[in-house]
Enzyme design. Sequence first.
Site, PDB file in Angstrom:
ATOM      1  N   ARG A 159      12.144  -6.970   5.691  1.00  0.00           N
ATOM      2  CA  ARG A 159      12.049  -5.447   5.453  1.00  0.00           C
ATOM      3  C   ARG A 159      13.621  -5.179   6.858  1.00  0.00           C
ATOM      4  O   ARG A 159      12.819  -5.043   7.919  1.00  0.00           O
ATOM      5  CB  ARG A 159      11.228  -4.941   5.656  1.00  0.00           C
ATOM      6  N   ARG A 211      11.421  -3.157  12.815  1.00  0.00           N
ATOM      7  CA  ARG A 211      10.623  -2.686  13.770  1.00  0.00           C
ATOM      8  C   ARG A 211       9.580  -3.840  14.390  1.00  0.00           C
ATOM      9  O   ARG A 211       9.582  -5.152  13.510  1.00  0.00           O
ATOM     10  CB  ARG A 211       9.137  -1.938  12.261  1.00  0.00           C
ATOM     11  N   LYS A 214       1.065  -1.227  -0.079  1.00  0.00           N
ATOM     12  CA  LYS A 214      -0.128  -0.162  -0.135  1.00  0.00           C
ATOM     13  C   LYS A 214       1.283   1.472   0.071  1.00  0.00           C
ATOM     14  O   LYS A 214       0.532   2.043  -0.573  1.00  0.00           O
ATOM     15  CB  LYS A 214      -0.746  -0.257   1.218  1.00  0.00           C
ATOM     16  N   ARG A 218      -9.556   0.698   8.626  1.00  0.00           N
ATOM     17  CA  ARG A 218      -9.609  -0.313   8.711  1.00  0.00           C
ATOM     18  C   ARG A 218      -9.980  -1.570   9.913  1.00  0.00           C
ATOM     19  O   ARG A 218      -9.931  -2.822  10.130  1.00  0.00           O
ATOM     20  CB  ARG A 218      -7.993  -0.203  10.517  1.00  0.00           C
ATOM     21  N   ARG A 221      -1.025  -9.506  13.299  1.00  0.00           N
ATOM     22  CA  ARG A 221      -0.988  -8.931  12.107  1.00  0.00           C
ATOM     23  C   ARG A 221      -2.184  -9.276  11.595  1.00  0.00           C
ATOM     24  O   ARG A 221      -3.262  -8.996  10.818  1.00  0.00           O
ATOM     25  CB  ARG A 221      -0.056  -7.932  11.581  1.00  0.00           C
TER      26      ARG A 221
HETATM   27  P1  AMP Z   1       0.713   0.219   9.321  1.00  0.00           P
HETATM   28  O1  AMP Z   1       1.543   0.722   8.922  1.00  0.00           O
HETATM   29  O2  AMP Z   1      -0.248   0.723   8.734  1.00  0.00           O
HETATM   30  O3  AMP Z   1       0.627  -1.806   8.958  1.00  0.00           O
HETATM   31  O4  AMP Z   1       0.414   0.368  10.607  1.00  0.00           O
HETATM   32  C1  AMP Z   1       1.363  -0.147  11.624  1.00  0.00           C
HETATM   33  C2  AMP Z   1       0.398  -0.193  13.351  1.00  0.00           C
HETATM   34  O5  AMP Z   1      -0.190   0.848  13.190  1.00  0.00           O
HETATM   35  C3  AMP Z   1      -0.945  -1.201  13.040  1.00  0.00           C
HETATM   36  O6  AMP Z   1      -0.147  -2.685  13.216  1.00  0.00           O
HETATM   37  C4  AMP Z   1      -1.891  -0.468  13.976  1.00  0.00           C
HETATM   38  O7  AMP Z   1      -1.499  -1.092  15.305  1.00  0.00           O
HETATM   39  C5  AMP Z   1      -1.533   0.746  13.915  1.00  0.00           C
HETATM   40  N1  AMP Z   1      -3.096   1.763  12.930  1.00  0.00           N
HETATM   41  C6  AMP Z   1      -2.063   1.844  11.961  1.00  0.00           C
HETATM   42  N2  AMP Z   1      -4.048   2.625  11.408  1.00  0.00           N
HETATM   43  C7  AMP Z   1      -4.748   1.900  12.006  1.00  0.00           C
HETATM   44  C8  AMP Z   1      -6.301   2.267  11.693  1.00  0.00           C
HETATM   45  N3  AMP Z   1      -6.367   3.037  10.731  1.00  0.00           N
HETATM   46  N4  AMP Z   1      -6.570   1.692  13.082  1.00  0.00           N
HETATM   47  C9  AMP Z   1      -6.218   0.658  13.913  1.00  0.00           C
HETATM   48  N5  AMP Z   1      -4.920   0.642  13.898  1.00  0.00           N
HETATM   49  C10 AMP Z   1      -4.390   1.523  13.236  1.00  0.00           C
END
Ligand code: AMP
Length: 216
Positions: A127, A162, A13, A88, A173
């Site tokens: 990564r 990370r 994404k 999400r 996840r």
């Molecule tokens: P990402 O980089 O988009 O995978 O986000 C990393 C982490 O941030 C996720 O595993 C969630 O813990 C949190 N997160 C990001 N976006 C959201 C969202 N829209 N709703 C809830 N948690 C989020």
Amino acid sequence: MRLVLLGAPGAGKGTAAKWLTEHEGVVQVSTGDILRSAVQAGTKLGRAAKSYMDRGELVPDELILGIMEQRLQSEECRRGFLLDGFPRTLAQARALKATLARLGSALDLAVDLEVPRELILDRLTTRRTCSNPACQAIYNVKRSPPRVEGRCDRCGSALIQRPDETEEAIDKRLAVYAEKTAPLIDYYRNEGLLLEVDATSNDTVVNAIRRRLGRT
Ligand code: AMP
């Protein structure tokens, strides 16, 4: 262009969003990036979000909705936006629709990036991210390694994995994605906004979106 990018973690994404923002002149809004900056800066939001993020769980809807409500009303989002990592959950998708309606606007498209699970696992566990908060360059130990092992090419800082990219957190996840986020695919299909794309290669994604929006 007002677009939502759906897809499991590691589906690409962020990469697709970066290409589209450079070529379409719209902003990328990544809730993951916003939260990671808040964690680095030690803000109230960051302190509230960190433990959920490290465990690979979703941060509660109320925290995310507060940030997004403000962001969507900002001047920079007026000309269009790409939402990467939001919504999400169904509650977030409904709140997004309501906020945009209040602003007299609506989404053009929700793109689902489809990638086989094995490829996602391979992408995420290999990564590495620059530990310098001002840089955050991303490498892949197999496909785009840094010139010096463990060091960022751009700023020389140490590269880290990370906490949410360990195998355990990734499993979590993906399970959270299947339970909470995958239902959004049906939601957007019913809204007539869904575009499903084979995201094994990034070019396919960008081309499919441009075709659908009549850009090519
Ligand atoms: P990402 O980089 O988009 O995978 O986000 C990393 C982490 O941030 C996720 O595993 C969630 O813990 C949190 N997160 C990001 N976006 C959201 C969202 N829209 N709703 C809830 N948690 C989020």
